[in-house]
Design an enzyme around this catalytic site. Sequence first.
Site, mmCIF file in Angstrom:
data_model
loop_
_atom_site.group_PDB
_atom_site.id
_atom_site.type_symbol
_atom_site.label_atom_id
_atom_site.label_comp_id
_atom_site.label_asym_id
_atom_site.label_seq_id
_atom_site.Cartn_x
_atom_site.Cartn_y
_atom_site.Cartn_z
ATOM 1 N N ARG A 223 0.891 -1.177 0.000
ATOM 2 C CA ARG A 223 0.000 0.000 0.000
ATOM 3 C C ARG A 223 0.915 1.209 0.000
ATOM 4 O O ARG A 223 1.712 1.407 0.924
ATOM 5 C CB ARG A 223 -0.909 0.004 1.231
ATOM 6 C CG ARG A 223 -1.659 1.314 1.395
ATOM 7 C CD ARG A 223 -2.762 1.252 2.416
ATOM 8 N NE ARG A 223 -3.938 0.570 1.879
ATOM 9 C CZ ARG A 223 -5.155 0.639 2.407
ATOM 10 N NH1 ARG A 223 -5.369 1.352 3.492
ATOM 11 N NH2 ARG A 223 -6.161 -0.003 1.854
ATOM 12 N N GLN B 229 -10.078 -3.930 -3.255
ATOM 13 C CA GLN B 229 -11.393 -3.489 -2.781
ATOM 14 C C GLN B 229 -12.479 -3.826 -3.794
ATOM 15 O O GLN B 229 -13.580 -4.236 -3.436
ATOM 16 C CB GLN B 229 -11.369 -1.980 -2.516
ATOM 17 C CG GLN B 229 -12.683 -1.446 -1.967
ATOM 18 C CD GLN B 229 -12.996 -1.960 -0.579
ATOM 19 O OE1 GLN B 229 -12.167 -1.890 0.307
ATOM 20 N NE2 GLN B 229 -14.200 -2.491 -0.383
ATOM 21 N N HIS C 210 -7.343 0.763 -6.438
ATOM 22 C CA HIS C 210 -7.550 -0.071 -5.249
ATOM 23 C C HIS C 210 -8.242 -1.380 -5.688
ATOM 24 O O HIS C 210 -9.400 -1.626 -5.366
ATOM 25 C CB HIS C 210 -8.403 0.698 -4.225
ATOM 26 C CG HIS C 210 -8.397 0.108 -2.850
ATOM 27 N ND1 HIS C 210 -7.626 -0.984 -2.493
ATOM 28 C CD2 HIS C 210 -9.083 0.458 -1.719
ATOM 29 C CE1 HIS C 210 -7.831 -1.261 -1.208
ATOM 30 N NE2 HIS C 210 -8.717 -0.415 -0.724
ATOM 31 N N CYS D 221 -16.292 1.686 0.500
ATOM 32 C CA CYS D 221 -15.161 0.824 0.873
ATOM 33 C C CYS D 221 -14.798 0.953 2.345
ATOM 34 O O CYS D 221 -14.148 0.078 2.891
ATOM 35 C CB CYS D 221 -13.968 1.129 -0.024
ATOM 36 S SG CYS D 221 -13.322 2.808 0.155
ATOM 37 N N ASP E 229 -17.102 7.239 -1.716
ATOM 38 C CA ASP E 229 -15.894 7.116 -0.897
ATOM 39 C C ASP E 229 -15.620 8.504 -0.304
ATOM 40 O O ASP E 229 -16.265 9.493 -0.689
ATOM 41 C CB ASP E 229 -14.729 6.650 -1.805
ATOM 42 C CG ASP E 229 -13.433 6.361 -1.056
ATOM 43 O OD1 ASP E 229 -13.464 6.242 0.182
ATOM 44 O OD2 ASP E 229 -12.380 6.251 -1.722
ATOM 45 N N ARG F 10 -13.689 -8.585 1.981
ATOM 46 C CA ARG F 10 -12.259 -8.369 1.734
ATOM 47 C C ARG F 10 -11.484 -9.627 2.105
ATOM 48 O O ARG F 10 -10.547 -10.023 1.415
ATOM 49 C CB ARG F 10 -11.741 -7.180 2.566
ATOM 50 C CG ARG F 10 -12.263 -5.813 2.154
ATOM 51 C CD ARG F 10 -11.811 -5.401 0.779
ATOM 52 N NE ARG F 10 -10.369 -5.390 0.630
ATOM 53 C CZ ARG F 10 -9.562 -4.386 0.999
ATOM 54 N NH1 ARG F 10 -10.077 -3.289 1.500
ATOM 55 N NH2 ARG F 10 -8.253 -4.460 0.824
HETATM 56 N N1 NVA Z 1 -9.857 6.698 -1.440
HETATM 57 C C1 NVA Z 1 -9.477 6.284 -0.117
HETATM 58 C C2 NVA Z 1 -9.721 4.831 0.066
HETATM 59 C C3 NVA Z 1 -9.399 4.295 1.445
HETATM 60 C C4 NVA Z 1 -9.617 2.824 1.568
HETATM 61 C C5 NVA Z 1 -8.015 6.624 0.125
HETATM 62 O O1 NVA Z 1 -7.207 6.446 -0.807
HETATM 63 O O2 NVA Z 1 -7.676 7.099 1.201
HETATM 64 N N1 CP Z 2 -11.265 -0.149 2.461
HETATM 65 C C1 CP Z 2 -9.992 -0.202 2.893
HETATM 66 O O1 CP Z 2 -9.048 -0.430 2.138
HETATM 67 O O2 CP Z 2 -9.883 -0.014 4.235
HETATM 68 P P1 CP Z 2 -8.532 0.185 5.038
HETATM 69 O O3 CP Z 2 -7.948 1.500 4.651
HETATM 70 O O4 CP Z 2 -8.985 0.159 6.491
HETATM 71 O O5 CP Z 2 -7.594 -0.941 4.723
#
Ligand code: NVA
Ligand code: CP
Length: 301
Positions: free
Chosen positions: A104, A134, A131, A259, A219, A287
């Site tokens: 990540r 997800q 992502h 998500c 989101d 997930r």
């Molecule tokens: N769009 C959000 C998704 C978090 C799971 C982010 O990138 O922070």
């Molecule tokens: N939806 C998702 O990826 O959640 P986290 O940021 O908690 O991993």
Amino acid sequence: MAARHFLRLIDLSPEELRALLKRASELKIQQHNGLRHDLFKHYTLAMVFEKASTRTRVSFETAMIQLGGAAIFLSPNDTQLGRGEPVEDTTRVLASMCDAIMVRTFAHEKIERMAKYSKVPVINALTDDFHPCQLLADLQTYQEHRGDISGKTVCWVGDGNNMCNTFIDAARLLDFELVVSCPEGYEPMASLLQENRGRVRLVRKPEKAVKNAALVATDVWASMGQEAEQQKRMAAFADYQVNSALMSQAQSDALFLHCLPAHRGEEVSAELIDAPNSVVWDEAENRLHAQKALLEFLLRN
Ligand code: NVA
Ligand code: CP
């Protein structure tokens, strides 16, 4: 043979994606019935987290443990990555010891570089642009509640962010129509819109955009790394909250996905999260099952 990586949803073919979603639902039923597997006995997954996570970390870690293996949590704070070791070097070392690497991070280009230097599968657990893990859970969730998503209309309301870009990849693979409703200046990736015109439409007004939608998703308005823009974004997205009133403009049996984590009262109303048409808790649980199916697919390939 070169490792199979999972950096974008479109790294899978439509057939592979369908098979993976089916397997995820099977693994879920088996898990609920108490059936245990040790598919990954003695396997290790390296998990590199340069951004925060709850669901992704816990689901990957639990998936590995439940399937007989182990996951190793690595953050820049306590690895040499944070002290300037080139990502290529770290990747080569991780790949020489572990069976897969989950990442990540911020720039998508970084995970592409890691994949180049890895002889084991690299899994995108979120970048600024995509992502895909997800979306596996999201598609599984829709399918479990309503069946095949092909030919349906899905509406994305809010920021054209990493989730929205990945919904575009999903629309391409599973052949559904995607309507994106976002304020000007917050569109998804231009090249994706261009490549998928005919399947993806921009409709500025959310009330119009959700018409005929079988699924509405949103989101947060400020993603990780955009914290400094929070105030500006709150103003820009003020008319883009998904709530029961907006959902009532969609198909009568339309589902709501997010998500998570959610900001109740911002991109989604507090009441909608727990409304009967919201399936966000199933989505979060999925997930775990989707990732097991993904790991099985990548490690057995
Ligand atoms: N769009 C959000 C998704 C978090 C799971 C982010 O990138 O922070
Ligand atoms: N939806 C998702 O990826 O959640 P986290 O940021 O908690 O991993």
